[in-house]
Design a protein around this motif. Structure first.
Motif, PDB file in Angstrom:
ATOM      1  N   UNK A 121      32.115  -3.374  50.661  1.00  0.00           N
ATOM      2  CA  UNK A 121      30.707  -2.980  50.628  1.00  0.00           C
ATOM      3  C   UNK A 121      30.551  -1.477  50.863  1.00  0.00           C
ATOM      4  N   UNK A 122      31.307  -0.926  51.812  1.00  0.00           N
ATOM      5  CA  UNK A 122      31.221   0.510  52.080  1.00  0.00           C
ATOM      6  C   UNK A 122      31.661   1.336  50.880  1.00  0.00           C
ATOM      7  N   UNK A 123      32.663   0.848  50.154  1.00  0.00           N
ATOM      8  CA  UNK A 123      33.102   1.558  48.951  1.00  0.00           C
ATOM      9  C   UNK A 123      32.016   1.496  47.875  1.00  0.00           C
ATOM     10  N   UNK A 124      31.408   0.320  47.709  1.00  0.00           N
ATOM     11  CA  UNK A 124      30.318   0.194  46.747  1.00  0.00           C
ATOM     12  C   UNK A 124      29.145   1.096  47.114  1.00  0.00           C
ATOM     13  N   UNK A 125      28.905   1.248  48.427  1.00  0.00           N
ATOM     14  CA  UNK A 125      27.798   2.085  48.885  1.00  0.00           C
ATOM     15  C   UNK A 125      28.130   3.570  48.829  1.00  0.00           C
ATOM     16  N   UNK A 126      29.406   3.888  48.668  1.00  0.00           N
ATOM     17  CA  UNK A 126      29.812   5.284  48.670  1.00  0.00           C
ATOM     18  C   UNK A 126      30.078   5.829  50.057  1.00  0.00           C
ATOM     19  N   UNK A 127      30.094   4.956  51.070  1.00  0.00           N
ATOM     20  CA  UNK A 127      30.365   5.390  52.438  1.00  0.00           C
ATOM     21  C   UNK A 127      31.854   5.584  52.681  1.00  0.00           C
ATOM     22  N   UNK A 128      32.685   4.871  51.932  1.00  0.00           N
ATOM     23  CA  UNK A 128      34.140   5.039  51.974  1.00  0.00           C
ATOM     24  C   UNK A 128      34.642   5.304  50.561  1.00  0.00           C
ATOM     25  N   UNK A 129      35.794   5.950  50.465  1.00  0.00           N
ATOM     26  CA  UNK A 129      36.406   6.203  49.165  1.00  0.00           C
ATOM     27  C   UNK A 129      37.570   5.248  48.955  1.00  0.00           C
ATOM     28  N   UNK A 130      37.701   4.679  47.763  1.00  0.00           N
ATOM     29  CA  UNK A 130      38.855   3.813  47.500  1.00  0.00           C
ATOM     30  C   UNK A 130      40.134   4.636  47.422  1.00  0.00           C
ATOM     31  N   UNK A 131      41.244   4.041  47.867  1.00  0.00           N
ATOM     32  CA  UNK A 131      42.521   4.751  47.782  1.00  0.00           C
ATOM     33  C   UNK A 131      42.955   4.914  46.333  1.00  0.00           C
ATOM     34  N   UNK A 132      42.520   3.984  45.486  1.00  0.00           N
ATOM     35  CA  UNK A 132      42.757   4.111  44.057  1.00  0.00           C
ATOM     36  C   UNK A 132      41.704   3.297  43.325  1.00  0.00           C
ATOM     37  N   UNK A 133      41.509   3.584  42.042  1.00  0.00           N
ATOM     38  CA  UNK A 133      40.519   2.869  41.261  1.00  0.00           C
ATOM     39  C   UNK A 133      39.149   3.536  41.343  1.00  0.00           C
ATOM     40  N   UNK A 134      38.167   2.903  40.736  1.00  0.00           N
ATOM     41  CA  UNK A 134      36.827   3.481  40.642  1.00  0.00           C
ATOM     42  C   UNK A 134      35.771   2.413  40.848  1.00  0.00           C
TER      43      UNK A 134
END
Length: 370
Positions: A121-134
């Motif tokens: 959820x944090x990655x979808x929200x832009x609060x965290x960055x994924x280690x890989x992928x988009x």
């Protein structure tokens, strides 16, 4: 006589000093809590100012050293159980997640604690960055936070000094800065009415029940007309009756407005009632997305007769069986599992189908995370 008087006064002073020390010990926790509250309020204000800057700059806000120190000190460091900062990834709970949602769909992710649901959820929200992928929304890769994605947390996260109308209006002015006060108020009032809080516009959070506070959070999220509404167990802290009422409200609003929603939950029945797609995750660390369960129940399903549908128990038993047993042994029993080619399961409608990632179409696709 004088000596006795002085001795009596000294005894009184000693008693008074003892009482003062005891009072200091009793009030010290409250003083510390007040200082922490002041620090948290300062951090919230800093964060909200950064969100204001985000809309002006059209990208991820840049934190100065002083701002970053305030946000980290007051808002982040206590989130990590080992005393570290949430900004540092100590042990990635996820080894791979690939999921897709179309516009207007409601998705729920279920898994045991520690499997990485909140990380997704944090990655979808832009609060965290994924280690890989988009993460792709409407055909565009996202970076950082955006008013196109609204988040509703477990706690209501309302500004305590603002009224119901003030909290919702604050979100509205963050997105539409050129609107005059009357237009902002009218727009905010529309969503206050939508969540059933008409008449409570001028109450502050301290005057609201838990359910009413969460309604304000929902109204605030919807008021900025986000492309995706992200919810992190928004009903978990509520009593059963209030939780059911808000589930009904969220479902009604999403159906009426065509809102795309993605929610974390531990409640199987909640997922069955609300979701079009249910994402099942294995146990962490190293968790993966194991299955995408497509809800076979009709879109217009009702709470009262839900259990009477012929597919209901097949769906529920499939999810419960995964959580109780298959999630624990999934990695060893499926060594060749590819999280980019996740089985789509339709309980009651046939065998699982392995579906490859579909081409990204900016027209119907609302969100794709890889």
């Amino acid at each position: 006589m004088l000596a006795q008087f002085i001795a009596g006064q000294m005894q009184d002073i000693t008693i008074l000093e003892t009482r003062i020390k005891k009072l200091e010990q009793e009030t010290a926790p409250n003083i510390q809590a007040t200082r922490r509250l002041a620090g948290n309020i300062e951090a919230i204000e800093t964060f909200m100012n950064l969100m204001d800057d985000l809309d002006h700059q059209g990208g991820t806000p840049k934190l100065g050293a002083h701002q970053a120190q305030k946000v980290i000190r007051h808002g982040v460091e206590r989130l990590s159980p080992d005393g570290g900062h949430r900004l540092t990834a100590y042990y990635p709970p996820l080894s791979g997640v690939g999921l897709a949602m179309s516009r207007g769909e409601f998705g729920c992710v279920i898994g045991h604690s520690g499997c990485g649901k909140t990380t997704v959820l944090n990655i979808l929200a832009g609060l965290d960055e994924p280690s890989e992928g988009t993460v792709i929304v409407d055909g565009q890769s996202i970076e950082g936070t955006s008013l196109d994605r609204a988040v509703i947390f477990q706690s209501h996260a309302l500004l305590p000094w603002r009224t119901v109308l003030g909290n919702v209006a604050y979100a509205v002015t963050s997105k539409w800065r050129n609107w005059d006060r009357a237009r902002v108020k009218a727009h905010a009032q529309t969503f206050i009415d939508l969540v059933g809080l008409t008449g409570s516009e001028h109450k502050r959070p301290s005057e609201l029940s838990g359910g009413m506070k969460q309604r304000v959070g929902i109204a605030r999220a919807l008021s900025i007309t986000p492309k995706i509404m992200l919810m992190d167990e928004p009903f978990s802290a509520l009593d059963a009756l209030t939780r059911g009422t808000l589930q009904d409200e969220v479902r009604r609003i999403c159906l009426e407005t065509g809102q795309t929603a993605f929610m974390i939950t531990h409640d199987v029945d909640e997922a069955i009632y609300l979701a079009d797609k249910i994402f099942l995750m294995t146990n962490g660390p190293g968790a993966v997305l194991a299955e995408v369960v497509e809800n076979p129940l009709p879109k217009d399903r009702g709470r009262i007769d839900l259990h009477r549908h012929p597919y209901y128990y097949a769906l529920r038993n499939h999810i419960v069986d995964f959580l109780v047993s298959r999630s624990k042994t999934f990695a060893t029993e499926n060594p060749a599992h590819d999280p980019r080619h996740v089985p789509i399961v339709r309980p009651g409608l046939g065998e699982p189908a392995i579906v490859a990632p579909r081409p990204i179409d900016s027209s119907p696709a609302q969100a794709v995370a890889r």
